[in-house]
Scaffold this motif. Structure first.
Motif, mmCIF file in Angstrom:
data_model
loop_
_atom_site.group_PDB
_atom_site.id
_atom_site.type_symbol
_atom_site.label_atom_id
_atom_site.label_comp_id
_atom_site.label_asym_id
_atom_site.label_seq_id
_atom_site.Cartn_x
_atom_site.Cartn_y
_atom_site.Cartn_z
ATOM 1 N N ALA A 138 -1.031 -2.657 2.666
ATOM 2 C CA ALA A 138 -0.223 -2.736 3.885
ATOM 3 C C ALA A 138 -0.387 -1.488 4.739
ATOM 4 O O ALA A 138 -0.584 -1.564 5.958
ATOM 5 N N ALA A 139 -0.291 -0.326 4.114
ATOM 6 C CA ALA A 139 -0.373 0.924 4.864
ATOM 7 C C ALA A 139 -1.750 1.127 5.482
ATOM 8 O O ALA A 139 -1.870 1.559 6.636
ATOM 9 N N PHE A 170 -2.743 -7.075 7.458
ATOM 10 C CA PHE A 170 -1.792 -6.145 8.055
ATOM 11 C C PHE A 170 -2.366 -5.488 9.309
ATOM 12 O O PHE A 170 -1.615 -5.164 10.238
ATOM 13 N N CYS A 210 6.130 -0.459 7.125
ATOM 14 C CA CYS A 210 5.751 -1.353 6.029
ATOM 15 C C CYS A 210 6.925 -1.405 5.058
ATOM 16 O O CYS A 210 7.266 -0.402 4.437
ATOM 17 N N GLU A 211 7.541 -2.587 4.926
ATOM 18 C CA GLU A 211 8.810 -2.678 4.212
ATOM 19 C C GLU A 211 8.710 -3.446 2.895
ATOM 20 O O GLU A 211 7.912 -4.362 2.759
ATOM 21 N N VAL A 249 3.039 5.550 10.823
ATOM 22 C CA VAL A 249 3.348 4.528 9.829
ATOM 23 C C VAL A 249 4.347 5.084 8.824
ATOM 24 O O VAL A 249 4.127 6.155 8.246
ATOM 25 N N MET A 285 7.698 -2.957 -0.125
ATOM 26 C CA MET A 285 6.479 -3.015 -0.916
ATOM 27 C C MET A 285 6.830 -2.774 -2.388
ATOM 28 O O MET A 285 7.506 -1.809 -2.716
ATOM 29 N N ALA A 337 -1.918 -1.078 8.486
ATOM 30 C CA ALA A 337 -1.074 -0.574 9.569
ATOM 31 C C ALA A 337 -1.693 0.641 10.248
ATOM 32 O O ALA A 337 -1.597 0.810 11.478
ATOM 33 N N LEU A 382 6.259 4.105 5.258
ATOM 34 C CA LEU A 382 6.078 3.225 4.107
ATOM 35 C C LEU A 382 7.378 3.138 3.320
ATOM 36 O O LEU A 382 7.902 4.159 2.861
ATOM 37 N N LEU A 406 6.626 -4.795 9.096
ATOM 38 C CA LEU A 406 5.548 -5.463 8.366
ATOM 39 C C LEU A 406 6.036 -5.661 6.944
ATOM 40 O O LEU A 406 6.007 -4.741 6.124
#
Length: 297
Positions: free
Chosen positions: A151-152, A123, A139-140, A162, A142, A155, A164, A101
């Motif tokens: 994002a987190a 997300f 989650c990439e 998850v 960020m 997710a 991060l 993501l």
């Protein structure tokens, strides 16, 4: 310490192997034009010894697909990206699949990130689509605490682990690209009950500064740097493609593994690569780190 090995970069590796010119769709362009190549790259990372491969879905946001007329293929492309990774993993017989993501709007531009409520919704939609296929969500890249939070939180709605990953300033790895202190991500992870934080898509030197600042924070740490000289201002402009970024000439697999060894000495337990770090680099990481009771120094 047991080290988990991530794969390397997908987008740049795909472009390297493709005859296509870089477009604003980047890795998604290859997904559209040559999905078999995506599967092959996944397979090569697994053959190199990666424990975790990442779906080629980094850029698959509605706002990033819409300008190219393919937003209607949003869900189809996510499912395709997931299936290709799962097929490669199943053919290999081992490994985990992480659903990628990436940031909406544009990498390294936290000022363009969606407001939190919209981000959570966007997300969460991706997480819902990917959840039946993947083992965890990543989650990439960020660039700010606010971007990471949205994002987190989205997710987490899928009920999967998850991870991060945040990107830091190439000149000062103690700061996110937003200018916020890297340590603020620790408070965010604790608030959201996340147990794994990674630093990605920054120079290896900056990543080293970042993980040094995170040492002893109580979270599982990971690191996967890029092989660019730096993220220049030209790339931050609207419409810019990755061909305005320059690849380093001093980051062969052995040199990259040397940086990774420093990260591991700072407490990092997950290592891999981002843009311009390919299967040969991952194979060298495996050679260096994947043995029982290894001294990683």
């Amino acid at each position: 310490m047991t080290i988990t090995i991530l794969d390397g970069g997908m987008g740049q590796e795909l472009l390297l192997r493709s005859a296509d010119q870089a477009t604003g769709l980047w890795s998604a362009q290859i997904l559209l034009d040559d999905p078999d190549l995506v599967r092959t790259v996944h397979a090569d990372y697994l053959a190199a010894g990666a424990d975790v491969i990442t779906t080629n879905s980094y850029i698959l946001h509605r706002d990033r697909l819409a300008p190219f007329g393919v937003e209607d293929r949003f869900e189809q492309l996510h499912r395709l990206a997931c299936r290709l990774a799962v097929e490669a993993r199943d053919a290999h017989g081992a490994g985990l699949v992480a659903g990628s993501l990436g940031p909406n709007a544009r990498s390294y531009r936290p000022d363009l990130a969606l407001p939190e409520e919209q981000a959570v919704e966007a997300f969460a939609e991706i997480a819902r689509i990917q959840a039946p296929y993947v083992d965890l969500l990543l989650c990439e890249t960020m660039s700010s605490i606010e971007q990471a939070r949205g994002a987190a939180m989205g997710a987490l709605t899928a009920g999967l682990p998850v991870w991060l990953a945040v990107t830091v300033d190439d000149d000062n790895g103690t700061q996110l690209r937003s200018g916020q202190a890297i340590y603020a991500v620790v408070e965010l992870c604790h608030a959201l009950s996340l147990d794994t934080v990674l630093v990605n898509c920054s120079t290896p030197e900056a990543v080293g500064m970042a993980v040094g600042a995170l040492t002893g924070c109580g979270l599982r740490l990971g690191a996967y740097a890029n092989g660019f000289t730096h993220i220049n201002d030209a790339y931050l402009e609207p419409g810019a493609t990755v061909d305005v970024l320059k690849k380093r000439k001093d980051l062969d697999p052995e040199a990259y593994a040397g940086f990774a060894a420093d990260w591991v000495s700072s407490g990092v337990g997950i290592v891999g690569g981002c843009c311009e770090v390919g299967p040969a680099h991952i194979a060298f990481l495996v050679k260096r780190f994947k043995s029982s009771n290894i001294d990683n120094r």
